[in-house]
Write a protein that holds these residues in place. Structure first.
Motif, PDB file in Angstrom:
ATOM      1  N   GLU A 275      -4.653  -7.963   5.531  1.00 42.11           N
ATOM      2  CA  GLU A 275      -5.550  -7.354   6.510  1.00 42.11           C
ATOM      3  C   GLU A 275      -6.334  -8.433   7.248  1.00 42.11           C
ATOM      4  O   GLU A 275      -6.537  -8.363   8.465  1.00 42.11           O
ATOM      5  CB  GLU A 275      -6.511  -6.380   5.819  1.00 42.11           C
TER       6      GLU A 275
ATOM      7  N   TRP B 184      -5.720  -7.423   0.322  1.00 37.17           N
ATOM      8  CA  TRP B 184      -6.674  -7.531   1.432  1.00 37.17           C
ATOM      9  C   TRP B 184      -6.364  -8.742   2.311  1.00 37.17           C
ATOM     10  O   TRP B 184      -6.728  -8.783   3.491  1.00 37.17           O
ATOM     11  CB  TRP B 184      -8.106  -7.636   0.901  1.00 37.17           C
ATOM     12  N   GLN B 185      -5.661  -9.739   1.767  1.00 37.78           N
ATOM     13  CA  GLN B 185      -5.410 -10.953   2.542  1.00 37.78           C
ATOM     14  C   GLN B 185      -4.544 -10.682   3.772  1.00 37.78           C
ATOM     15  O   GLN B 185      -4.690 -11.348   4.792  1.00 37.78           O
ATOM     16  CB  GLN B 185      -4.764 -12.013   1.647  1.00 37.78           C
TER      17      GLN B 185
ATOM     18  N   LYS C 186      -5.555  -6.184  -5.582  1.00 33.74           N
ATOM     19  CA  LYS C 186      -6.704  -6.578  -4.760  1.00 33.74           C
ATOM     20  C   LYS C 186      -6.360  -7.718  -3.801  1.00 33.74           C
ATOM     21  O   LYS C 186      -7.037  -7.913  -2.793  1.00 33.74           O
ATOM     22  CB  LYS C 186      -7.871  -6.979  -5.665  1.00 33.74           C
TER      23      LYS C 186
ATOM     24  N   ASP D 134     -11.937   2.787  -6.620  1.00 31.84           N
ATOM     25  CA  ASP D 134     -12.378   1.809  -5.630  1.00 31.84           C
ATOM     26  C   ASP D 134     -13.908   1.803  -5.589  1.00 31.84           C
ATOM     27  O   ASP D 134     -14.564   2.603  -6.287  1.00 31.84           O
ATOM     28  CB  ASP D 134     -11.763   2.115  -4.261  1.00 31.84           C
TER      29      ASP D 134
ATOM     30  N   ASP E 126       0.828  -1.204   0.000  1.00 34.54           N
ATOM     31  CA  ASP E 126       0.000   0.000   0.000  1.00 34.54           C
ATOM     32  C   ASP E 126       0.868   1.261   0.000  1.00 34.54           C
ATOM     33  O   ASP E 126       2.084   1.201  -0.121  1.00 34.54           O
ATOM     34  CB  ASP E 126      -0.921  -0.020   1.219  1.00 34.54           C
TER      35      ASP E 126
END
Length: 367
Positions: free
Chosen positions: A284, A281-282, A278, A253, A182
């Motif tokens: 998180e 997110w894993q 994408k 988004d 990020d």
């Protein structure tokens, strides 16, 4: 067999006592204790993470039912304060090496996605005066890289909460993978280093990033979905300008906000670049899981050795649980297959189906 005893037996099978002795010597620690050794502390911290004990006093009450050698909480606290946390960091690396070995053999030349991020754990300044944050807070960070498609932990390092993420990124990278990260990792001049090191990446940029001499890439079909642009440019203003040109993919988004991705990958389509990001997110989900299930926010001690030793032990438990789950789900009958969340819940409640119990007690194998 009780759940806690079963886990302890599994842990002692994959990392037996004789494997920890060379690491103790390497750390320069003299383990003179007879009643509560370093290995006993390792088993205690692992059980504490799995069963979400509240601290050393709570663990003292539960040690016997978990098949551990019983001592008073002050002995545990003193030992945790005394043993160098680097030892537990090495044990985590050993567990990752053992549990990820079959995957590495199958992949040959892996170019999977490696998701990198950090999580912060905060407490009052009085608990950790050596790790101050703003105001009356103190805290530490765990910097983590996770293999996106498998959810397997790859590398971890620790810092105090003030340390910027980008400064610890090198410690958890691996150029056999594509880095996905990020905005905290979006330093333009760092991209030049990645290009030279042949470290592929897909990293989100800040919304106000300046594009120097942008050129749209040739595209045979119109943009679809949330994609808006696919271009190449140098990144940054005069003081931060990258030496090389990089590819930039811009999309929206779900809330209509811009998502600007920089990469040194040129062959994949813009859609594929967006899909790669994408996967971030894993990590998180991983951070949420360890905080909810492995007692990570509940710090027992107050010294670096006690804090980091506890956290590295908790991450080791995650690696072992993930390995046991992945192997079991590949063996049991389709009707008995579970999600990782279901496995963790049933395992913690000692309510796994008979087929899983047979696997754990008789058919579990280690590399």
């Amino acid at each position: 067999m009780k759940k806690s005893t079963m886990f302890s037996n599994i842990l002692q099978t994959i990392i037996p006592k004789e494997e920890i002795l060379p690491l103790i010597n390497e750390a320069g620690y003299v383990d003179s204790a007879r009643k509560f050794t370093v290995y006993d502390l390792f088993l205690f911290l692992s059980q504490a993470a799995l069963q979400q004990w509240d601290g050393y006093r709570d663990g003292e009450k539960r040690m016997s039912s978990s098949g551990l050698a019983t001592v008073d909480h002050s002995t545990i606290s003193k030992k945790a304060k005394d043993v160098p946390f680097e030892l537990f960091k090495q044990l985590l690396s050993l567990m990752i090496q053992k549990c990820n070995r079959p995957t590495r053999r199958r992949l040959r030349i892996p170019k999977e996605l490696l998701v990198v991020d950090s999580t912060k754990i905060t407490v009052g300044i009085g608990r950790l005066p050596w790790a101050p944050l703003k105001g009356e807070k103190a805290g530490i960070k765990l910097h983590v890289s996770l293999i996106a498609d498998t959810g397997k932990l790859h590398k971890v390092t620790e810092t105090t909460g003030y340390r910027p993420d980008i400064s610890s990124c090198e410690d958890v990278l691996d150029d056999c993978f594509i880095l996905v990260a990020d905005r905290a990792y979006g330093k333009h001049r760092k991209f030049d280093d990645y290009l030279e090191q042949k470290q592929y990446f897909v990293i989100r940029l800040r919304d106000n990033t300046h594009f120097h001499e942008p050129e749209l890439r040739t595209r045979k079909r119109p943009y679809a979905g949330t994609l808006e642009q696919d271009l190449t440019c140098q990144l940054g203003t005069a003081s931060t300008l990258s030496k090389n040109r990089f590819r930039v993919v811009i999309l929206k988004d779900p809330h209509g906000n811009p998502v600007i991705l920089a990469t040194n990958l040129h062959r994949p389509s813009a859609e594929k670049i967006a899909d790669m990001y994408k996967k971030r997110w894993q990590i998180e989900v991983f951070f949420r899981w360890i905080k909810q299930h492995l007692n990570v926010p509940t710090l027992f001690g107050t010294t670096p050795n006690a804090i980091y030793g506890q956290l590295y032990s908790a991450l080791l438990v995650y690696v072992l649980l993930k390995f046991v789950f992945d192997q079991g789900n590949a063996i049991v009958h389709p009707s008995a297959k579970l999600s990782f969340a279901e496995f963790d819940r049933l395992f913690s409640m000692n309510e796994l189906q008979p087929e899983w119990t047979v696997y754990l007690t008789s058919n579990l194998t280690f590399p």
